[in-house]
Design a protein around this motif. Structure first.
Motif, PDB file in Angstrom:
ATOM      1  N   ARG A   1      36.294  47.786  -9.063  1.00  0.00           N
ATOM      2  CA  ARG A   1      37.535  47.716  -9.830  1.00  0.00           C
ATOM      3  C   ARG A   1      37.496  48.570 -11.095  1.00  0.00           C
ATOM      4  NH1 ARG A   1      38.622  41.643 -11.121  1.00  0.00           N
ATOM      5  NH2 ARG A   1      40.200  42.679 -12.435  1.00  0.00           N
ATOM      6  N   ILE A   2      36.373  49.226 -11.348  1.00  0.00           N
ATOM      7  CA  ILE A   2      36.253  50.023 -12.571  1.00  0.00           C
ATOM      8  C   ILE A   2      37.294  51.139 -12.593  1.00  0.00           C
ATOM      9  CG2 ILE A   2      34.765  51.650 -13.790  1.00  0.00           C
ATOM     10  CD1 ILE A   2      32.399  49.939 -13.105  1.00  0.00           C
ATOM     11  N   SER A   3      37.487  51.827 -11.475  1.00  0.00           N
ATOM     12  CA  SER A   3      38.461  52.924 -11.422  1.00  0.00           C
ATOM     13  C   SER A   3      39.864  52.439 -11.734  1.00  0.00           C
ATOM     14  CB  SER A   3      38.417  53.590 -10.042  1.00  0.00           C
ATOM     15  OG  SER A   3      37.159  54.158  -9.799  1.00  0.00           O
ATOM     16  N   ASP A   4      40.215  51.278 -11.226  1.00  0.00           N
ATOM     17  CA  ASP A   4      41.551  50.729 -11.491  1.00  0.00           C
ATOM     18  C   ASP A   4      41.731  50.436 -12.978  1.00  0.00           C
ATOM     19  OD1 ASP A   4      42.017  50.849  -8.769  1.00  0.00           O
ATOM     20  OD2 ASP A   4      41.342  48.783  -8.424  1.00  0.00           O
ATOM     21  N   HIS A   5      40.710  49.882 -13.594  1.00  0.00           N
ATOM     22  CA  HIS A   5      40.804  49.583 -15.025  1.00  0.00           C
ATOM     23  C   HIS A   5      40.927  50.860 -15.850  1.00  0.00           C
ATOM     24  CE1 HIS A   5      40.311  45.319 -14.629  1.00  0.00           C
ATOM     25  NE2 HIS A   5      39.085  45.396 -14.120  1.00  0.00           N
ATOM     26  N   LEU A   6      40.144  51.869 -15.490  1.00  0.00           N
ATOM     27  CA  LEU A   6      40.197  53.112 -16.248  1.00  0.00           C
ATOM     28  C   LEU A   6      41.544  53.810 -16.093  1.00  0.00           C
ATOM     29  CD1 LEU A   6      36.621  54.572 -15.561  1.00  0.00           C
ATOM     30  CD2 LEU A   6      37.435  53.451 -17.635  1.00  0.00           C
ATOM     31  N   ALA A   7      42.141  53.700 -14.905  1.00  0.00           N
ATOM     32  CA  ALA A   7      43.433  54.355 -14.654  1.00  0.00           C
ATOM     33  C   ALA A   7      44.574  53.688 -15.404  1.00  0.00           C
ATOM     34  CB  ALA A   7      43.726  54.358 -13.155  1.00  0.00           C
ATOM     35  N   SER A   8      44.392  52.426 -15.783  1.00  0.00           N
ATOM     36  CA  SER A   8      45.468  51.697 -16.449  1.00  0.00           C
ATOM     37  C   SER A   8      45.628  52.095 -17.911  1.00  0.00           C
ATOM     38  CB  SER A   8      45.211  50.190 -16.350  1.00  0.00           C
ATOM     39  OG  SER A   8      44.010  49.855 -17.019  1.00  0.00           O
ATOM     40  N   GLY A   9      44.655  52.804 -18.492  1.00  0.00           N
ATOM     41  CA  GLY A   9      44.738  53.265 -19.875  1.00  0.00           C
ATOM     42  C   GLY A   9      44.292  52.219 -20.882  1.00  0.00           C
ATOM     43  N   ASN A  10      43.892  52.705 -22.098  1.00  0.00           N
ATOM     44  CA  ASN A  10      43.446  51.834 -23.189  1.00  0.00           C
ATOM     45  C   ASN A  10      42.305  50.911 -22.775  1.00  0.00           C
ATOM     46  OD1 ASN A  10      45.360  52.874 -24.982  1.00  0.00           O
ATOM     47  ND2 ASN A  10      46.917  51.433 -24.277  1.00  0.00           N
ATOM     48  N   ALA A  11      41.486  51.362 -21.854  1.00  0.00           N
ATOM     49  CA  ALA A  11      40.389  50.536 -21.358  1.00  0.00           C
ATOM     50  C   ALA A  11      39.057  51.202 -21.667  1.00  0.00           C
ATOM     51  CB  ALA A  11      40.528  50.311 -19.859  1.00  0.00           C
ATOM     52  N   THR A  12      38.065  50.385 -22.023  1.00  0.00           N
ATOM     53  CA  THR A  12      36.690  50.840 -22.230  1.00  0.00           C
ATOM     54  C   THR A  12      35.780  49.978 -21.375  1.00  0.00           C
ATOM     55  OG1 THR A  12      37.181  51.511 -24.505  1.00  0.00           O
ATOM     56  CG2 THR A  12      34.867  51.221 -23.914  1.00  0.00           C
ATOM     57  N   ILE A  13      34.942  50.620 -20.594  1.00  0.00           N
ATOM     58  CA  ILE A  13      34.094  49.931 -19.623  1.00  0.00           C
ATOM     59  C   ILE A  13      32.633  50.037 -20.029  1.00  0.00           C
ATOM     60  CG2 ILE A  13      33.295  49.911 -17.224  1.00  0.00           C
ATOM     61  CD1 ILE A  13      36.100  48.885 -17.466  1.00  0.00           C
ATOM     62  N   TRP A  14      31.922  48.934 -19.870  1.00  0.00           N
ATOM     63  CA  TRP A  14      30.463  48.967 -19.925  1.00  0.00           C
ATOM     64  C   TRP A  14      29.931  48.553 -18.566  1.00  0.00           C
ATOM     65  CZ3 TRP A  14      26.998  44.388 -20.375  1.00  0.00           C
ATOM     66  CH2 TRP A  14      25.649  44.759 -20.371  1.00  0.00           C
ATOM     67  N   LEU A  15      29.077  49.410 -18.012  1.00  0.00           N
ATOM     68  CA  LEU A  15      28.421  49.127 -16.734  1.00  0.00           C
ATOM     69  C   LEU A  15      26.930  49.246 -16.929  1.00  0.00           C
ATOM     70  CD1 LEU A  15      28.285  48.718 -13.632  1.00  0.00           C
ATOM     71  CD2 LEU A  15      28.610  51.194 -13.393  1.00  0.00           C
ATOM     72  N   ASP A  16      26.217  48.210 -16.510  1.00  0.00           N
ATOM     73  CA  ASP A  16      24.758  48.202 -16.632  1.00  0.00           C
ATOM     74  C   ASP A  16      24.150  47.998 -15.257  1.00  0.00           C
ATOM     75  OD1 ASP A  16      22.133  47.778 -18.248  1.00  0.00           O
ATOM     76  OD2 ASP A  16      22.271  46.005 -16.956  1.00  0.00           O
ATOM     77  N   LEU A  17      23.175  48.845 -14.910  1.00  0.00           N
ATOM     78  CA  LEU A  17      22.455  48.722 -13.647  1.00  0.00           C
ATOM     79  C   LEU A  17      20.991  48.452 -13.944  1.00  0.00           C
ATOM     80  CD1 LEU A  17      23.957  51.634 -11.510  1.00  0.00           C
ATOM     81  CD2 LEU A  17      24.684  49.251 -11.625  1.00  0.00           C
ATOM     82  N   ARG A  18      20.449  47.459 -13.261  1.00  0.00           N
ATOM     83  CA  ARG A  18      19.059  47.046 -13.462  1.00  0.00           C
ATOM     84  C   ARG A  18      18.178  47.633 -12.371  1.00  0.00           C
ATOM     85  NH1 ARG A  18      16.677  41.530 -11.673  1.00  0.00           N
ATOM     86  NH2 ARG A  18      14.625  41.484 -12.668  1.00  0.00           N
ATOM     87  N   ASP A  19      17.345  48.602 -12.756  1.00  0.00           N
ATOM     88  CA  ASP A  19      16.395  49.256 -11.859  1.00  0.00           C
ATOM     89  C   ASP A  19      17.073  49.775 -10.593  1.00  0.00           C
ATOM     90  OD1 ASP A  19      13.858  50.181 -11.129  1.00  0.00           O
ATOM     91  OD2 ASP A  19      13.508  48.419  -9.876  1.00  0.00           O
ATOM     92  N   PRO A  20      18.057  50.673 -10.718  1.00  0.00           N
ATOM     93  CA  PRO A  20      18.716  51.223  -9.520  1.00  0.00           C
ATOM     94  C   PRO A  20      17.846  52.276  -8.842  1.00  0.00           C
ATOM     95  CG  PRO A  20      19.587  52.269 -11.468  1.00  0.00           C
ATOM     96  CD  PRO A  20      18.607  51.232 -11.963  1.00  0.00           C
ATOM     97  N   ASP A  21      18.097  52.500  -7.565  1.00  0.00           N
ATOM     98  CA  ASP A  21      17.442  53.591  -6.853  1.00  0.00           C
ATOM     99  C   ASP A  21      18.397  54.774  -6.778  1.00  0.00           C
ATOM    100  OD1 ASP A  21      19.308  52.914  -4.902  1.00  0.00           O
ATOM    101  OD2 ASP A  21      17.860  51.824  -3.666  1.00  0.00           O
ATOM    102  N   HIS A  22      17.983  55.817  -6.099  1.00  0.00           N
ATOM    103  CA  HIS A  22      18.792  57.036  -6.034  1.00  0.00           C
ATOM    104  C   HIS A  22      20.121  56.788  -5.333  1.00  0.00           C
ATOM    105  CE1 HIS A  22      19.889  61.216  -4.869  1.00  0.00           C
ATOM    106  NE2 HIS A  22      19.352  61.482  -6.045  1.00  0.00           N
TER     107      HIS A  22
END
Length: 371
Positions: free
Chosen positions: A69-90
């Motif tokens: 849903r991150i893309s939808d939030h960003l497209a709506s405007g006035n939005a700031t997202i924090w995304l954290d990934l714990r030990d991701p692989d490639h």
């Protein structure tokens, strides 16, 4: 393809930084699987654990929502997202690359362990590498935790390669200053950098306390030269690692605070300047402590040499005192007639000479501070 410009040289630091495995506890003693629990995603296309937060119009609007849903939030405007990934692989990072249009070189750096602290500039985003640090006061070993950060106009993406860094504490840092949330990504980035640099400062403070304790042990009445040497080398090694972590952060902050970056407005600039001042203080403190530890090592060697000289003087003095009666008994032990031979007077004379000579030498050596 976008061009990359780096403010510091690339390259890993040969096993000195970061960790190869996930930890059971963060540096603050909490379970890394449950910190910032409200932000944990229950539905994510990545195989690693993810955390999300949404800020809209300067307020926390949602957290723990699916990554899709991150893309939808960003497209709506006035939005700031924090995304954290714990030990991701490639494969997990490829999902981010497709979702946010991240540069392949930045993705490669995010996967590669033990990168030097740096900030790289790409056409659509910035990429930063930094390290959290914590000193084990018992062993004198400095533990570090590597963090990769993607800085986009509307999103801050953190990639944790181990569990030393406590993201729960970072979230608490953000929540403690909600009035700054209207500044978007710059607000999130400031809270992150402020927390990391404060950790560096705490590590330097702990090292300073350890060095002071080492100084006290150096002049202890019951010297333990081996423990002082071992502790000195442990602290010096930790200071070298901490210097590699702290020193490049000056360039990181300098790059972020440049006017042409246009990522930090004038209202937030004093907050970043405060973080930069802390970086400078931590760097200078680290340098002075490293010189101090070197001085302690040299002083310890000098003290050992002085103690050996004192021991040598004492042994030599006692040997000289013992040599006089040894000489006299040897002389009187010759099988030839001498004054007082076969007479108890000779024995008394010999004993008197030995006592007078021994006491005289003892008094002389004491006055010369040899005994």
């Amino acid at each position: 393809m976008a061009s990359a410009q780096s403010s510091t040289s690339n390259g890993a630091l040969g096993g000195q930084l970061g960790s190869d495995a996930l930890r059971d506890r963060t540096f603050h003693g909490r379970d890394p699987r449950t910190v910032a629990e409200a932000a944990i995603c229950q539905d994510s296309p990545t195989r690693c654990q993810a955390r999300t937060r949404l800020y809209r119009d300067g307020r926390l609007a949602d957290q723990g929502f699916p990554v899709d849903r991150i893309s939808d939030h960003l497209a709506s405007g006035n939005a700031t997202i924090w995304l954290d990934l714990r030990d991701p692989d490639h494969e997990d990072l490829l999902v981010l690359q497709n979702e946010f249009g991240l540069h392949p070189v930045a993705i490669e750096d995010a996967v590669f362990d033990r990168e030097r602290p740096k900030i790289d500039r790409y056409d659509s985003h910035l990429f930063m590498t930094a390290y959290a640090a914590r000193l084990d006061t018992t062993t004198g070993e400095l533990a570090t935790s590597e963090l990769a950060v993607f800085i986009l106009p509307q999103a801050l993406i953190t990639i944790r390669k181990d569990d030393g860094l406590d993201v729960g504490k970072i979230v608490e840092r953000w929540d403690s200053s909600p009035d700054l949330a209207r500044h978007g990504v710059a607000y999130l980035l400031h809270g992150l950098l402020d927390f990391i640099v404060d950790g560096h400062f705490e590590a330097v403070q702990s090292l300073d306390d350890a060095v002071e304790e080492l100084e006290d042990n150096l002049f202890d009445d019951k010297p333990t030269n081996l423990s002082v040497h071992r502790r000195s080398f442990e602290l010096r090694k930790s200071l070298v690692v901490l210097r590699r972590v702290v020193l490049p952060m000056r360039e990181v902050l300098n790059t972020l605070m440049r006017r042409d970056m246009r990522g930090i407005d004038n209202e937030l600039m004093p907050y970043y300047q405060d973080v930069y001042d802390h970086v400078l203080r931590a760097t200078e403190w680290t340098e002075s402590l490293r010189d101090l530890v070197t001085t302690i090592l040299e002083t310890n060697l000098t003290i050992q040499g002085n103690r050996m000289n004192v021991i040598t003087k004492k042994v030599t003095s006692w040997a000289a005192i013992i040599a006089v009666p040894t000489f006299i008994t040897g002389f009187y032990g010759m099988n030839v007639p001498y004054p007082g031979f076969s007479n108890h007077v000779g024995l008394l004379v010999a004993v008197a000479i030995m006592l007078i000579s021994g006491v005289s030498l003892y008094v002389i050596f004491r006055r010369q501070d040899w005994l």
